[in-house]
Design a protein around this motif. Structure first.
Motif, PDB file in Angstrom:
ATOM      1  N   VAL A   1       0.831  -1.201   0.000  1.00  0.00           N
ATOM      2  CA  VAL A   1       0.000   0.000   0.000  1.00  0.00           C
ATOM      3  C   VAL A   1       0.867   1.253   0.000  1.00  0.00           C
ATOM      4  CG1 VAL A   1      -1.650   1.354   1.362  1.00  0.00           C
ATOM      5  CG2 VAL A   1      -1.984  -1.106   1.094  1.00  0.00           C
ATOM      6  N   VAL A   2       1.906   1.294   0.846  1.00  0.00           N
ATOM      7  CA  VAL A   2       2.772   2.478   0.937  1.00  0.00           C
ATOM      8  C   VAL A   2       3.459   2.744  -0.399  1.00  0.00           C
ATOM      9  CG1 VAL A   2       4.843   3.406   2.027  1.00  0.00           C
ATOM     10  CG2 VAL A   2       3.116   2.259   3.424  1.00  0.00           C
ATOM     11  N   VAL A   3       4.011   1.704  -1.000  1.00  0.00           N
ATOM     12  CA  VAL A   3       4.721   1.880  -2.277  1.00  0.00           C
ATOM     13  C   VAL A   3       3.758   2.344  -3.369  1.00  0.00           C
ATOM     14  CG1 VAL A   3       5.983   0.665  -4.090  1.00  0.00           C
ATOM     15  CG2 VAL A   3       6.523   0.229  -1.697  1.00  0.00           C
ATOM     16  N   LEU A   4       2.580   1.736  -3.429  1.00  0.00           N
ATOM     17  CA  LEU A   4       1.630   2.076  -4.488  1.00  0.00           C
ATOM     18  C   LEU A   4       1.084   3.490  -4.313  1.00  0.00           C
ATOM     19  CD1 LEU A   4      -0.258  -1.336  -4.704  1.00  0.00           C
ATOM     20  CD2 LEU A   4       1.311  -0.382  -6.396  1.00  0.00           C
ATOM     21  N   ILE A   5       0.808   3.924  -3.068  1.00  0.00           N
ATOM     22  CA  ILE A   5       0.310   5.280  -2.845  1.00  0.00           C
ATOM     23  C   ILE A   5       1.381   6.311  -3.224  1.00  0.00           C
ATOM     24  CG2 ILE A   5      -0.399   6.930  -1.064  1.00  0.00           C
ATOM     25  CD1 ILE A   5      -2.571   4.977  -1.866  1.00  0.00           C
ATOM     26  N   ALA A   6       2.641   6.010  -2.913  1.00  0.00           N
ATOM     27  CA  ALA A   6       3.724   6.922  -3.281  1.00  0.00           C
ATOM     28  C   ALA A   6       3.821   7.070  -4.801  1.00  0.00           C
ATOM     29  CB  ALA A   6       5.047   6.418  -2.700  1.00  0.00           C
ATOM     30  N   LEU A   7       3.748   5.951  -5.525  1.00  0.00           N
ATOM     31  CA  LEU A   7       3.809   6.008  -6.986  1.00  0.00           C
ATOM     32  C   LEU A   7       2.610   6.757  -7.562  1.00  0.00           C
ATOM     33  CD1 LEU A   7       5.031   2.373  -7.797  1.00  0.00           C
ATOM     34  CD2 LEU A   7       6.359   4.488  -7.933  1.00  0.00           C
ATOM     35  N   ALA A   8       1.406   6.483  -7.019  1.00  0.00           N
ATOM     36  CA  ALA A   8       0.205   7.166  -7.509  1.00  0.00           C
ATOM     37  C   ALA A   8       0.283   8.670  -7.252  1.00  0.00           C
ATOM     38  CB  ALA A   8      -1.040   6.581  -6.836  1.00  0.00           C
ATOM     39  N   THR A   9       0.870   9.071  -6.126  1.00  0.00           N
ATOM     40  CA  THR A   9       1.014  10.500  -5.811  1.00  0.00           C
ATOM     41  C   THR A   9       1.917  11.191  -6.821  1.00  0.00           C
ATOM     42  OG1 THR A   9       0.670  10.101  -3.444  1.00  0.00           O
ATOM     43  CG2 THR A   9       1.805  12.127  -4.073  1.00  0.00           C
ATOM     44  N   LEU A  10       3.045  10.574  -7.127  1.00  0.00           N
ATOM     45  CA  LEU A  10       3.988  11.172  -8.074  1.00  0.00           C
ATOM     46  C   LEU A  10       3.372  11.327  -9.461  1.00  0.00           C
ATOM     47  CD1 LEU A  10       7.287   9.299  -7.090  1.00  0.00           C
ATOM     48  CD2 LEU A  10       6.672  11.672  -6.573  1.00  0.00           C
ATOM     49  N   ILE A  11       2.493  10.411  -9.821  1.00  0.00           N
ATOM     50  CA  ILE A  11       1.906  10.438 -11.166  1.00  0.00           C
ATOM     51  C   ILE A  11       0.712  11.381 -11.234  1.00  0.00           C
ATOM     52  CG2 ILE A  11       0.715   9.065 -12.917  1.00  0.00           C
ATOM     53  CD1 ILE A  11       2.409   6.665 -11.967  1.00  0.00           C
ATOM     54  N   TRP A  12      -0.237  11.255 -10.292  1.00  0.00           N
ATOM     55  CA  TRP A  12      -1.553  11.864 -10.457  1.00  0.00           C
ATOM     56  C   TRP A  12      -1.686  13.256  -9.864  1.00  0.00           C
ATOM     57  CZ3 TRP A  12      -3.652   9.940 -14.320  1.00  0.00           C
ATOM     58  CH2 TRP A  12      -3.608   8.571 -14.576  1.00  0.00           C
ATOM     59  N   VAL A  13      -0.811  13.679  -8.946  1.00  0.00           N
ATOM     60  CA  VAL A  13      -0.920  15.046  -8.429  1.00  0.00           C
ATOM     61  C   VAL A  13      -0.646  16.073  -9.538  1.00  0.00           C
ATOM     62  CG1 VAL A  13       0.146  16.737  -6.882  1.00  0.00           C
ATOM     63  CG2 VAL A  13      -0.538  14.515  -5.998  1.00  0.00           C
ATOM     64  N   PRO A  14       0.440  15.964 -10.286  1.00  0.00           N
ATOM     65  CA  PRO A  14       0.626  16.927 -11.386  1.00  0.00           C
ATOM     66  C   PRO A  14      -0.486  16.859 -12.434  1.00  0.00           C
ATOM     67  CG  PRO A  14       2.673  15.743 -10.917  1.00  0.00           C
ATOM     68  CD  PRO A  14       1.592  15.037 -10.167  1.00  0.00           C
ATOM     69  N   VAL A  15      -0.912  15.643 -12.764  1.00  0.00           N
ATOM     70  CA  VAL A  15      -1.987  15.495 -13.758  1.00  0.00           C
ATOM     71  C   VAL A  15      -3.277  16.124 -13.245  1.00  0.00           C
ATOM     72  CG1 VAL A  15      -3.401  13.830 -15.028  1.00  0.00           C
ATOM     73  CG2 VAL A  15      -0.943  13.429 -14.754  1.00  0.00           C
ATOM     74  N   GLY A  16      -3.615  15.878 -11.969  1.00  0.00           N
ATOM     75  CA  GLY A  16      -4.839  16.419 -11.399  1.00  0.00           C
ATOM     76  C   GLY A  16      -4.839  17.945 -11.363  1.00  0.00           C
ATOM     77  N   VAL A  17      -3.694  18.554 -11.027  1.00  0.00           N
ATOM     78  CA  VAL A  17      -3.602  20.013 -11.023  1.00  0.00           C
ATOM     79  C   VAL A  17      -3.772  20.559 -12.435  1.00  0.00           C
ATOM     80  CG1 VAL A  17      -2.025  21.956 -10.642  1.00  0.00           C
ATOM     81  CG2 VAL A  17      -2.203  20.132  -8.937  1.00  0.00           C
ATOM     82  N   TRP A  18      -3.127  19.935 -13.391  1.00  0.00           N
ATOM     83  CA  TRP A  18      -3.217  20.377 -14.789  1.00  0.00           C
ATOM     84  C   TRP A  18      -4.660  20.326 -15.284  1.00  0.00           C
ATOM     85  CZ3 TRP A  18      -3.687  17.458 -19.606  1.00  0.00           C
ATOM     86  CH2 TRP A  18      -3.413  18.233 -20.741  1.00  0.00           C
ATOM     87  N   ILE A  19      -5.397  19.273 -14.924  1.00  0.00           N
ATOM     88  CA  ILE A  19      -6.792  19.142 -15.348  1.00  0.00           C
ATOM     89  C   ILE A  19      -7.679  20.120 -14.584  1.00  0.00           C
ATOM     90  CG2 ILE A  19      -8.778  17.585 -15.396  1.00  0.00           C
ATOM     91  CD1 ILE A  19      -6.820  15.271 -15.788  1.00  0.00           C
ATOM     92  N   GLY A  20      -7.487  20.204 -13.248  1.00  0.00           N
ATOM     93  CA  GLY A  20      -8.371  21.018 -12.423  1.00  0.00           C
ATOM     94  C   GLY A  20      -8.318  22.495 -12.739  1.00  0.00           C
ATOM     95  N   LEU A  21      -7.178  22.986 -13.218  1.00  0.00           N
ATOM     96  CA  LEU A  21      -7.054  24.410 -13.556  1.00  0.00           C
ATOM     97  C   LEU A  21      -7.629  24.728 -14.926  1.00  0.00           C
ATOM     98  CD1 LEU A  21      -3.462  25.201 -12.228  1.00  0.00           C
ATOM     99  CD2 LEU A  21      -5.659  25.614 -11.119  1.00  0.00           C
ATOM    100  N   ARG A  22      -8.142  23.731 -15.632  1.00  0.00           N
ATOM    101  CA  ARG A  22      -8.717  23.926 -16.966  1.00  0.00           C
ATOM    102  C   ARG A  22     -10.128  23.336 -16.986  1.00  0.00           C
ATOM    103  NH1 ARG A  22      -3.439  23.240 -16.943  1.00  0.00           N
ATOM    104  NH2 ARG A  22      -2.110  24.407 -18.385  1.00  0.00           N
ATOM    105  N   PRO A  23     -11.170  24.134 -16.662  1.00  0.00           N
ATOM    106  CA  PRO A  23     -12.542  23.596 -16.556  1.00  0.00           C
ATOM    107  C   PRO A  23     -13.021  22.891 -17.812  1.00  0.00           C
ATOM    108  CG  PRO A  23     -12.417  25.825 -15.648  1.00  0.00           C
ATOM    109  CD  PRO A  23     -11.105  25.559 -16.305  1.00  0.00           C
ATOM    110  N   LYS A  24     -12.708  23.431 -18.980  1.00  0.00           N
ATOM    111  CA  LYS A  24     -13.162  22.789 -20.211  1.00  0.00           C
ATOM    112  C   LYS A  24     -12.522  21.419 -20.391  1.00  0.00           C
ATOM    113  CE  LYS A  24     -15.921  25.968 -21.790  1.00  0.00           C
ATOM    114  NZ  LYS A  24     -17.368  25.705 -21.917  1.00  0.00           N
ATOM    115  N   LEU A  25     -11.227  21.327 -20.070  1.00  0.00           N
ATOM    116  CA  LEU A  25     -10.554  20.036 -20.146  1.00  0.00           C
ATOM    117  C   LEU A  25     -11.126  19.070 -19.109  1.00  0.00           C
ATOM    118  CD1 LEU A  25      -8.279  18.258 -21.277  1.00  0.00           C
ATOM    119  CD2 LEU A  25      -6.767  19.255 -19.554  1.00  0.00           C
ATOM    120  N   ALA A  26     -11.427  19.586 -17.902  1.00  0.00           N
ATOM    121  CA  ALA A  26     -12.004  18.733 -16.856  1.00  0.00           C
ATOM    122  C   ALA A  26     -13.331  18.138 -17.310  1.00  0.00           C
ATOM    123  CB  ALA A  26     -12.193  19.533 -15.571  1.00  0.00           C
TER     124      ALA A  26
END
Length: 577
Positions: free
Chosen positions: A379-404
């Protein structure tokens, strides 16, 4: 024409139906017909299920999809009611929080199979011989996969309401009831809606276990997409799995367009900011309802009633008040309350010990703890990997309502994708390349739960005030400084909520992911999930209790030592205002 006659004529014109009313009426009547038809199926006797077993004929999938969707919608309604009550009490009462937040940690860590093990018999006995009992057990199982992350989201939002807004409610002398509906709920709404979408998709992830129920000698198979998938996996029918995936995609698109997209567009008005936002999310369904005449006129009494209820000056009863008569914590009451919690916990631990010691020994406990630590590492390893991948992606999507808007259905589909459907690929690849199951089955744990992080980060970035972004731009903050000084602090409370629910969901998913089957090929990874799955299938209740208790203890300790300090840090240092 007299002014009074002109006003009367204007009111009459607003009440006359238009073409948009006709379109909405068709949609509403169609939805009611489907709900009534699906509800009628729950009144059958159990013998009807045996007479008409689940079939892999694709022509049955529309009915199966309807049955599954109705279960999930009923579960999401129950989850919403639970969230409003539970999160409000936990956030407002310090002493209630001592019990309710750790209890929420425990509840989210109890596996779906753990709930089914002890609830299927209860619900079946409520309605003996009827499908309704099994339906309620399935809805309750789906509810347990939806409610916890919604509750965590609203709890986090209420605890992080900006102080200037709190002071405004005090200056306007709002009652506790008015504050809840005018401040707490609107402020929590953006994050709550995104978590509701995640919960709906999370229900798909566990729908196989909730519709194809096997606990010991009790086997109940309800018609639905989940039971269809379970049978397709058992019979190694790849075309049937393809039809199930296609059906899930269609259903997700339908309820995204008809339900969640309108709610997201409507909730944009609750964003906390002091300047005009950029592109607002849009919904053709919401625009359709806004263009109606007769329907909007018919809903005015309901809107007026809602406003009247939310404006009631009702002083909410304070459960276990946090302050004494002079406004300072009462040490005596605190001591009594903490003593009661310790006594209750000790008594529950003693009952569990007596039950387990009758048939299990120390060697069983050590073996389960070892399995639990292996799953914790995953669980610890997988959450760390998911954080590194999806936090930048989520910010990029969330700041663009049309893309979201465009990404939203795709993200929901990926979040809804059951790990079971990936079993053929993983099992065949592991066997063919002679891979280690303990390592290569692990990605199945995060397959459905990584989206909790993505959805919460999107919610945090979407709710991030535009005026703060403009301030950062005026100070020429960019690159890593922008991430560490502006965006990461702004989304951090949302990320913590997503990470908590993702880790809890990963523990839950270990029940499915650590034991994979494809036809007659069975793979098993070492871990607590595999232990609980085997004990549940064998109907070994002492080992089921031991496995669930161990999982609850590990999850609670991890949350107490890691996530709760991060929660407290976000409340102290990272509040907007």
């Amino acid at each position: 024409m007299k002014p009074m006659d002109m006003r009367t004529a204007a009111i009459g014109r607003t009440l006359l139906p238009n073409v948009w009313d006709a379109a909405v009426l068709i949609l509403v009547i169609g939805a009611m017909v489907l709900i009534v038809y699906g509800g009628e199926q729950t009144t059958m006797s159990l013998s009807e299920l045996e007479r008409m077993p689940v079939s892999l004929d694709p022509s049955n999938l529309p009915l199966y999809a309807l049955r599954t969707t109705l279960r999930m919608l009923l579960a999401i309604v129950c989850s919403t009611v639970f969230t409003f009550i539970y999160a409000a009490i936990a956030a407002k009462s310090r002493r209630a929080e001592m019990v309710m937040v750790p209890l929420l940690d425990i509840l989210q860590s109890v596996p779906i199979l753990g709930f089914l093990t002890f609830t299927i018999v209860f619900f079946m006995n409520l309605f003996p011989g009827q499908v309704l009992g099994a339906e309620l057990a399935s809805v309750f199982a789906i509810f347990t996969s939806q409610a916890w992350n919604m509750t965590f989201s609203m709890y986090q939002s209420i605890r992080n309401v900006p102080k200037d807004l709190e002071e405004a409610t005090l200056s306007f002398h709002l009652s506790g009831w008015q504050r809840f509906w005018r401040l707490d709920v609107p402020f929590a709404m953006p994050g709550l809606i995104w978590n509701a979408m995640m919960s709906m998709s999370g229900g798909w992830f566990f729908v196989v276990a909730s519709e194809a129920i096997t606990v010991g000698n009790t086997t109940v198979t309800l018609p639905g997409v989940g039971s269809y998938v379970a049978m397709a996996i058992q019979q190694q029918d790849m075309p049937a799995i393809f039809y199930a995936i296609l059906t899930m995609l269609c259903v997700i698109i339908v309820y995204d367009q008809l339900l969640f997209r309108p709610i997201v567009a409507w909730a944009d008005k609750f964003r906390f900011e002091q300047t005009a936002s950029g592109e607002a999310p849009a919904s053709w369904m919401l625009d359709l309802f806004r263009r109606t005449r007769a329907l909007r006129a018919l809903t005015r009494p309901f809107a007026a009633t809602s406003r009247m209820i939310s404006n009631l000056r009702v002083p909410l009863p304070t459960l276990l008040p946090a302050t004494g008569s002079k406004g300072r914590p009462s040490r005596l009451v605190d001591a009594i309350w903490i003593g009661s919690i310790i006594a209750g916990t000790a008594y529950a631990a003693w009952l569990t010990y007596r039950y387990l010691s009758a048939s299990l020994g120390l060697s069983d406990v050590l073996a389960v703890v070892g399995d639990g630590l292996v799953t914790l590492l995953r669980v610890v390893v997988l959450i760390a990997l998911a954080t590194l991948i999806w936090v930048p992606v989520g910010v990029w999507i969330g700041l663009r309502p049309k893309l979201a808007e465009r990404i939203q259905p795709l993200a929901q589909f990926l979040a809804a994708f059951p790990a079971n459907l990936a079993f053929p690929v993983f099992v065949v690849a592991i066997v063919h390349f002679k891979l280690v199951a303990d390592i290569w089955l692990s990605p199945l744990m995060i397959l459905g739960t990584q989206w909790y992080i993505l959805f919460n980060v999107i919610a945090g970035a979407s709710a991030f005030p535009t005026d703060l972004r403009e301030a950062a731009s005026s100070f020429h903050l960019g690159g890593w400084r922008w991430w560490f000084k502006v965006m990461l602090p702004g989304i951090f409370p949302y990320y913590v909520t997503g990470a908590i629910t993702a880790s809890g969901g990963s523990w839950n998913a270990s029940i499915v992911a650590e034991v994979a089957s494809w036809g007659n090929t069975h793979l098993k990874a070492t871990g607590l999930g595999a232990y609980i799955a085997a004990a549940t299938e064998a109907g070994d209740f002492p080992r089921v209790v031991l496995g669930i208790a161990t999982m609850c203890i590990l999850v609670t300790l991890f949350n107490r030592l890691v996530w709760r300090p991060l929660y407290a840090f976000s409340e102290r240092r990272l509040r907007l205002g």
